[in-house]
Design an enzyme around this catalytic site. Structure first.
Site, PDB file in Angstrom:
ATOM      1  N   LYS A   1       2.772   7.875   9.055  1.00  0.00           N
ATOM      2  CA  LYS A   1       3.557   9.143   8.812  1.00  0.00           C
ATOM      3  C   LYS A   1       3.408   9.779   7.389  1.00  0.00           C
ATOM      4  O   LYS A   1       3.060   8.576   6.518  1.00  0.00           O
ATOM      5  CB  LYS A   1       4.674   8.970   9.597  1.00  0.00           C
ATOM      6  CG  LYS A   1       5.765   7.961   8.711  1.00  0.00           C
ATOM      7  CD  LYS A   1       7.144   7.872   9.142  1.00  0.00           C
ATOM      8  CE  LYS A   1       7.813   6.735   8.663  1.00  0.00           C
ATOM      9  NZ  LYS A   1       8.845   6.137   9.345  1.00  0.00           N
TER      10      LYS A   1
ATOM     11  N   ARG B   1      21.097   7.413  14.713  1.00  0.00           N
ATOM     12  CA  ARG B   1      19.848   8.341  14.088  1.00  0.00           C
ATOM     13  C   ARG B   1      19.559   9.025  15.473  1.00  0.00           C
ATOM     14  O   ARG B   1      20.090   9.854  16.253  1.00  0.00           O
ATOM     15  CB  ARG B   1      18.751   7.768  13.258  1.00  0.00           C
ATOM     16  CG  ARG B   1      17.675   8.955  12.697  1.00  0.00           C
ATOM     17  CD  ARG B   1      16.905   8.185  11.726  1.00  0.00           C
ATOM     18  NE  ARG B   1      15.907   7.368  12.083  1.00  0.00           N
ATOM     19  CZ  ARG B   1      14.909   6.766  11.543  1.00  0.00           C
ATOM     20  NH1 ARG B   1      15.044   7.167  10.002  1.00  0.00           N
ATOM     21  NH2 ARG B   1      14.131   5.936  11.765  1.00  0.00           N
TER      22      ARG B   1
ATOM     23  N   HIS C   1      15.181   0.759  16.508  1.00  0.00           N
ATOM     24  CA  HIS C   1      14.892   0.528  15.009  1.00  0.00           C
ATOM     25  C   HIS C   1      16.238   0.103  14.553  1.00  0.00           C
ATOM     26  O   HIS C   1      17.249   0.694  14.388  1.00  0.00           O
ATOM     27  CB  HIS C   1      14.707   2.334  14.436  1.00  0.00           C
ATOM     28  CG  HIS C   1      14.055   2.264  13.247  1.00  0.00           C
ATOM     29  ND1 HIS C   1      12.838   1.438  12.866  1.00  0.00           N
ATOM     30  CD2 HIS C   1      14.652   2.659  12.011  1.00  0.00           C
ATOM     31  CE1 HIS C   1      12.675   1.797  11.454  1.00  0.00           C
ATOM     32  NE2 HIS C   1      13.575   2.454  11.023  1.00  0.00           N
TER      33      HIS C   1
ATOM     34  N   ARG D   1       5.989  -2.173  14.515  1.00  0.00           N
ATOM     35  CA  ARG D   1       5.784  -0.572  13.772  1.00  0.00           C
ATOM     36  C   ARG D   1       5.492  -0.854  12.601  1.00  0.00           C
ATOM     37  O   ARG D   1       6.794  -1.107  11.547  1.00  0.00           O
ATOM     38  CB  ARG D   1       6.554   0.161  14.068  1.00  0.00           C
ATOM     39  CG  ARG D   1       6.845   0.581  15.681  1.00  0.00           C
ATOM     40  CD  ARG D   1       7.903   1.551  15.799  1.00  0.00           C
ATOM     41  NE  ARG D   1       9.148   1.418  15.403  1.00  0.00           N
ATOM     42  CZ  ARG D   1      10.111   0.748  15.869  1.00  0.00           C
ATOM     43  NH1 ARG D   1      10.043   0.284  17.201  1.00  0.00           N
ATOM     44  NH2 ARG D   1      11.257   0.639  15.257  1.00  0.00           N
TER      45      ARG D   1
ATOM     46  N   TYR E   1      10.271  20.527 -23.964  1.00  0.00           N
ATOM     47  CA  TYR E   1      11.532  21.354 -23.723  1.00  0.00           C
ATOM     48  C   TYR E   1      12.831  20.721 -24.286  1.00  0.00           C
ATOM     49  O   TYR E   1      12.989  19.258 -23.964  1.00  0.00           O
ATOM     50  CB  TYR E   1      11.471  21.807 -22.257  1.00  0.00           C
ATOM     51  CG  TYR E   1      10.246  22.614 -21.665  1.00  0.00           C
ATOM     52  CD1 TYR E   1      10.358  23.961 -22.270  1.00  0.00           C
ATOM     53  CD2 TYR E   1       9.413  22.063 -20.709  1.00  0.00           C
ATOM     54  CE1 TYR E   1       9.190  24.724 -21.516  1.00  0.00           C
ATOM     55  CE2 TYR E   1       8.482  22.782 -20.286  1.00  0.00           C
ATOM     56  CZ  TYR E   1       8.426  24.341 -20.698  1.00  0.00           C
ATOM     57  OH  TYR E   1       7.279  25.003 -20.568  1.00  0.00           O
TER      58      TYR E   1
ATOM     59  N   CYS F   1       7.183  17.695 -18.224  1.00  0.00           N
ATOM     60  CA  CYS F   1       6.857  19.067 -18.003  1.00  0.00           C
ATOM     61  C   CYS F   1       6.303  19.366 -16.539  1.00  0.00           C
ATOM     62  O   CYS F   1       5.964  18.495 -15.933  1.00  0.00           O
ATOM     63  CB  CYS F   1       6.009  19.924 -19.169  1.00  0.00           C
ATOM     64  SG  CYS F   1       6.443  19.873 -20.601  1.00  0.00           S
TER      65      CYS F   1
ATOM     66  N   ASP G   1       3.276  20.294 -15.752  1.00  0.00           N
ATOM     67  CA  ASP G   1       1.917  19.823 -15.697  1.00  0.00           C
ATOM     68  C   ASP G   1       1.452  18.616 -16.478  1.00  0.00           C
ATOM     69  O   ASP G   1       0.483  18.487 -16.177  1.00  0.00           O
ATOM     70  CB  ASP G   1       1.064  21.074 -15.893  1.00  0.00           C
ATOM     71  CG  ASP G   1       1.530  22.375 -14.991  1.00  0.00           C
ATOM     72  OD1 ASP G   1       1.509  22.296 -13.855  1.00  0.00           O
ATOM     73  OD2 ASP G   1       1.742  23.500 -15.662  1.00  0.00           O
TER      74      ASP G   1
HETATM   75  C1  LIG Z   1       9.034   4.753   9.705  1.00  0.00           C
HETATM   76  C2  LIG Z   1       9.055   4.053  10.659  1.00  0.00           C
HETATM   77  C3  LIG Z   1       8.772   2.653  10.655  1.00  0.00           C
HETATM   78  C4  LIG Z   1       7.818   1.844   9.648  1.00  0.00           C
HETATM   79  O1  LIG Z   1       9.007   1.271   8.776  1.00  0.00           O
HETATM   80  P1  LIG Z   1       8.477   0.334   7.683  1.00  0.00           P
HETATM   81  O2  LIG Z   1       9.763  -0.137   6.997  1.00  0.00           O
HETATM   82  O3  LIG Z   1       7.813   1.436   6.588  1.00  0.00           O
HETATM   83  O4  LIG Z   1       7.621  -0.815   8.197  1.00  0.00           O
HETATM   84  C5  LIG Z   1       8.811   1.710  11.906  1.00  0.00           C
HETATM   85  N1  LIG Z   1       9.569   2.390  12.869  1.00  0.00           N
HETATM   86  C6  LIG Z   1      10.110   3.746  12.859  1.00  0.00           C
HETATM   87  C7  LIG Z   1      11.023   4.353  13.919  1.00  0.00           C
HETATM   88  C8  LIG Z   1       9.985   4.350  11.676  1.00  0.00           C
HETATM   89  O5  LIG Z   1      10.605   5.791  11.548  1.00  0.00           O
END
Ligand SMILES: *Cc1c(COP(=O)(O)O)cnc(C)c1O
Length: 358
Positions: free
Chosen positions: A34, A130, A158, A213, A258, A304, A306
């Site tokens: 992602k 979430r 998660h 994941r 600046y 800045c 750039d």
């Molecule tokens: C982003 C995400 C991950 C990956 O997490 P890491 O800590 O980068 O390994 C796994 N599961 C879900 C649901 C996520 O949103």
């Protein structure tokens, strides 16, 4: 590209990381790509990960999944963010798996699905607060609603604190998930709970999960300082480089950038580096150090849009390489200087910085 500033991504490092993960983790690995693969380039990283042991891809947005499909990637892709039901048909057509968590959603989405069924993973909220359903009643209702328009392939949750070794919530979430799953394990082809931190913690345990994941570890970065010992085999893949565009000698008492917040205290060599906050090199990085020819040099004055200025120990030629991140300047060091985490650092660089694959 005419500008000398660039992000260099070390393909071999990503390949190494995924190979090492594959050896240590018994479950299948979903490479989480992602947010343009945490700034590393989604299509490139997805291909490297798939060639080196990952079997699935994870993204946040349907747009991100379609980008991978348009690039010819055929591996399964799970979208982990919620999507509105009217896009269920597009997802099904492009063979993209969506995350779902309510019977009502399935009911609404069914109207948009034609011949090809939509593959889904059910998302369970066990303590992240979430996305996800929270009770067995909600899960049963969802399973009840699933008709031929859907393939219920997976279920997942998660962790909020997998990267904190003394967190009770990590174990509480596992218990909640298992209670909710009671008697249902056979129903799903994939059951998954772990991000990078959880994956490596669970590697030696006998758990009823067959997919993890993995995001941050793929890029060679630690989920947290506590996880460093678990992940000492990782190699970071990300380097941000530029070159000196102007080098000049200023006498004592001259101000820089600046707000004139910096004044030379003696004769000083000042170099200009063409990376600024429009590239994601934040104003808050003023005072941080970058590396020129192996020597650390402080950023003087405000960053800045750039460019920014650094104090050099001596005259260096225009075109000398400057390393902003990578080498001896670790992403974690910049993260702690800016009061944030490595995840946010690699995501913050904009598309104005070209990615080069080396
Ligand atoms: C982003 C995400 C991950 C990956 O997490 P890491 O800590 O980068 O390994 C796994 N599961 C879900 C649901 C996520 O949103």
């Amino acid at each position: 590209m005419f500008r000398p500033s660039r992000i260099e991504i070390d393909r071999a490092a990503i390949a190494h990381n995924i190979q090492e993960l594959t050896q240590r983790i018994p479950q299948d690995i979903m490479a989480v790509v992602k947010a343009n693969a945490y700034g590393h380039g989604a299509v490139e990283v997805a291909n490297i990960a798939l060639q080196n042991g990952a079997t699935m891809l994870g993204v946040a947005l349907l747009e991100e999944a379609i980008e991978l499909r348009d690039a010819g990637i055929e591996a399964p892709i799970l979208v982990m963010e919620a999507q509105f039901p009217q896009y269920a048909g597009i997802a099904a057509e492009r063979d993209v798996t969506l995350s779902v968590f309510s019977a009502k959603w399935l009911k609404e989405a069914a109207a948009y699905i034609e011949e090809k069924p939509l593959t889904v993973h059910i998302k369970v909220d066990t303590g992240m607060g979430r996305l996800g359903l929270r009770t067995r009643e909600q899960l049963d209702a969802l399973l009840e609603e699933a008709n031929d328009s859907f393939v219920i392939e997976g279920i997942y949750t998660h962790f909020a604190t997998a990267d904190e070794l003394d967190s009770d919530l990590y174990y509480t979430q596992q218990e909640r998930f298992e209670r909710l799953m009671d008697g249902l394990h056979e129903r799903f082809r994939y059951i998954h709970t772990s991000n990078s931190a959880g994956a490596i913690r669970m590697a030696g345990q006998d758990v009823p999960y067959n997919l993890v994941r993995v995001g941050i570890a793929l890029y060679g970065l630690y989920p947290s300082h506590e996880m460093e010992t678990f992940y000492s085999f990782l190699r970071p893949a990300f380097t941000l480089k530029s070159q000196l565009m102007q080098v000049k000698r200023l006498e004592a008492g001259q101000t820089i950038s600046y707000g004139a917040t910096y004044t030379t205290s003696t004769d000083e060599w000042i170099g200009t580096v063409p990376v600024g906050y429009a590239d994601g090199w934040l104003r808050k990085a003023s005072g941080f150090e970058v590396e020129v020819n192996g020597v650390r040099c402080p950023i003087v004055g405000r960053v800045c849009m750039d460019r920014f200025m650094i104090r050099l120990p001596k005259e260096f030629p225009v075109g000398t390489d400057v390393t902003l991140v990578g080498g001896n300047v670790a992403i974690d060091e910049l993260a702690s200087y800016l009061g944030t985490i490595n995840y946010e650092i690699v995501c913050q660089f904009t598309s104005r910085l070209p990615r080069h694959y080396v």
